[in-house]
Design a protein around this motif. Structure first.
Motif, mmCIF file in Angstrom:
data_model
loop_
_atom_site.group_PDB
_atom_site.id
_atom_site.type_symbol
_atom_site.label_atom_id
_atom_site.label_comp_id
_atom_site.label_asym_id
_atom_site.label_seq_id
_atom_site.Cartn_x
_atom_site.Cartn_y
_atom_site.Cartn_z
ATOM 1 N N PRO A 1 -24.953 22.617 55.870
ATOM 2 C CA PRO A 1 -25.901 22.977 56.934
ATOM 3 C C PRO A 1 -25.209 22.895 58.292
ATOM 4 O O PRO A 1 -24.676 21.844 58.658
ATOM 5 N N VAL A 2 -25.241 23.998 59.019
ATOM 6 C CA VAL A 2 -24.468 24.048 60.269
ATOM 7 C C VAL A 2 -25.191 23.397 61.440
ATOM 8 O O VAL A 2 -24.559 23.035 62.435
ATOM 9 N N ASN A 3 -26.499 23.253 61.360
ATOM 10 C CA ASN A 3 -27.249 22.690 62.495
ATOM 11 C C ASN A 3 -27.876 21.345 62.136
ATOM 12 O O ASN A 3 -28.951 20.994 62.602
ATOM 13 N N LYS A 4 -27.166 20.592 61.292
ATOM 14 C CA LYS A 4 -27.655 19.270 60.887
ATOM 15 C C LYS A 4 -26.503 18.288 60.914
ATOM 16 O O LYS A 4 -25.372 18.625 60.527
ATOM 17 N N LYS A 5 -26.752 17.084 61.356
ATOM 18 C CA LYS A 5 -25.736 16.053 61.424
ATOM 19 C C LYS A 5 -26.001 14.957 60.398
ATOM 20 O O LYS A 5 -27.143 14.730 59.996
ATOM 21 N N ASP A 6 -24.952 14.287 60.009
ATOM 22 C CA ASP A 6 -25.022 13.161 59.070
ATOM 23 C C ASP A 6 -25.663 13.561 57.746
ATOM 24 O O ASP A 6 -26.454 12.809 57.159
ATOM 25 N N PHE A 7 -25.317 14.737 57.266
ATOM 26 C CA PHE A 7 -25.880 15.199 55.995
ATOM 27 C C PHE A 7 -25.168 14.548 54.807
ATOM 28 O O PHE A 7 -24.056 14.033 54.897
ATOM 29 N N VAL B 1 -35.966 17.259 52.917
ATOM 30 C CA VAL B 1 -36.295 16.894 54.287
ATOM 31 C C VAL B 1 -35.710 17.889 55.271
ATOM 32 O O VAL B 1 -35.859 17.750 56.471
ATOM 33 N N ALA B 2 -35.010 18.883 54.744
ATOM 34 C CA ALA B 2 -34.397 19.873 55.618
ATOM 35 C C ALA B 2 -35.464 20.723 56.279
ATOM 36 O O ALA B 2 -36.461 21.105 55.671
ATOM 37 N N ALA B 3 -35.266 21.037 57.529
ATOM 38 C CA ALA B 3 -36.182 21.925 58.249
ATOM 39 C C ALA B 3 -36.070 23.336 57.687
ATOM 40 O O ALA B 3 -35.042 23.741 57.160
ATOM 41 N N GLN B 4 -37.155 24.087 57.796
ATOM 42 C CA GLN B 4 -37.174 25.434 57.262
ATOM 43 C C GLN B 4 -36.153 26.348 57.932
ATOM 44 O O GLN B 4 -35.726 27.339 57.359
ATOM 45 N N ASP B 5 -35.768 26.025 59.148
ATOM 46 C CA ASP B 5 -34.854 26.890 59.882
ATOM 47 C C ASP B 5 -33.405 26.445 59.749
ATOM 48 O O ASP B 5 -32.539 26.897 60.503
ATOM 49 N N THR B 6 -33.103 25.573 58.779
ATOM 50 C CA THR B 6 -31.721 25.139 58.577
ATOM 51 C C THR B 6 -30.852 26.323 58.182
ATOM 52 O O THR B 6 -31.217 27.119 57.319
ATOM 53 N N GLU B 7 -29.710 26.439 58.834
ATOM 54 C CA GLU B 7 -28.755 27.488 58.517
ATOM 55 C C GLU B 7 -27.588 26.886 57.741
ATOM 56 O O GLU B 7 -27.209 25.736 57.953
ATOM 57 N N TYR B 8 -27.021 27.674 56.850
ATOM 58 C CA TYR B 8 -25.925 27.206 56.007
ATOM 59 C C TYR B 8 -24.727 28.135 56.133
ATOM 60 O O TYR B 8 -24.863 29.325 56.363
ATOM 61 N N LYS B 9 -23.574 27.541 55.945
ATOM 62 C CA LYS B 9 -22.332 28.288 56.004
ATOM 63 C C LYS B 9 -21.488 27.948 54.791
ATOM 64 O O LYS B 9 -21.482 26.799 54.330
ATOM 65 N N THR B 10 -20.785 28.933 54.265
ATOM 66 C CA THR B 10 -19.889 28.725 53.132
ATOM 67 C C THR B 10 -18.455 29.021 53.543
ATOM 68 O O THR B 10 -18.178 30.086 54.106
#
Length: 272
Positions: A55-61, A17-26
């Protein structure tokens, strides 16, 4: 209990369900014990670290805590590629290893790491009601131990029943062979004591999906141990234990099991 044909795995799909523009951070090598503990034990300071991929631009993951395998004597933390880019957070955990320590040190480490996630994941955007615990082989064993024996997380004021789901891959359900070796017991001698997930069957445990390789290709007795655990959980009154056997795969069955893990997370998340 279900036996999964190899061909069926080719059509198992997980729809993110993640949007294609989701950014991730490690973030790497975050200590999960407090400074006062680390300062008194060099091995804890060196080994007890975790990595976070989120995911840096998503909440309640949703978060998956992943424990590596290696027989409790080897291996290192990992962030499995198969779980990346799915709108999820992955936490890869290192824990102390035998013979540097003996039981229950590595179980205590697993609990401390999961407790850290419960206490800190909100600051990264995670939902504490959606923390799943998984791992392969020794990692699956650790996931089951801290999820079924509530004492380990209780030390950190965390209720093990707060775990959204336990999804071990080929975890040992009897007392782990490394612990048996520590006590002079042959690895072919089955033991069920306080260090066995089977010892802690209970009706109120988190939902549990047990995944193993083919019973004819797995490590000696591994499928049968999990089948007995699944049966005894049901006898105890647990309503949410399932067992999946990956036909045609041996102990190294993580790749075909990852889609099943993701599907289980989706299934349980929708049921809440």
């Amino acid at each position: 209990m279900f036996r999964i044909p190899t061909l069926l795995l080719l059509i198992v799909l997980f729809t993110s369900v993640a949007a294609q523009d989701t950014e991730y951070k490690t973030l790497s090598n975050i200590p999960y014990y407090p400074e006062e503990v680390r300062s008194q034990d060099n091995y804890i300071s060196e080994r007890c670290m975790l990595d976070i991929y989120y995911p840096v631009n998503k909440k309640d993951f949703t978060t998956i805590v992943w424990f590596h395998g290696g027989g409790l004597t080897g291996g290192n933390k990992e962030l499995p590629d198969a779980l990346k880019n799915k709108g999820l957070c992955i936490v890869g955990v290192n824990y102390r290893l035998a013979p540097g320590v003996k039981a229950p040190a590595y179980i205590e480490d697993a609990a401390a790491a999961v407790a850290w996630v419960f206490k800190n994941i909100r600051q990264y955007g995670g939902d504490t009601s959606q923390i799943f615990v998984s791992g392969h082989s020794a990692g699956g064993y650790l996931a089951m131990m801290i999820g079924l024996d509530k004492q380990y997380l209780a030390v950190h004021n965390i209720d093990a029943n707060s775990i959204a789901g336990l999804i071990p891959f080929s975890g040992q359900a009897i007392t782990h062979f490394t612990i048996r070796k520590e006590n002079g017991i042959d690895d072919k001698q089955p033991v069920v004591d306080k260090y066995a997930p089977l010892f802690h069957v209970r009706a109120d445990a988190p939902p549990m999906l047990l995944i193993t390789g083919d019973r004819e290709l797995e490590l000696l007795g591994r499928y049968e141990e999990n089948a007995y655990l699944a049966r005894m959980m049901k006898v105890a009154g647990h309503q949410h234990t399932r067992l999946l056997e990956l036909d045609g795969y041996g102990h190294d069955m993580v790749y075909p099991a990852f889609p099943l893990l993701l599907n289980e997370i989706t299934r349980l998340s929708k049921s809440n």
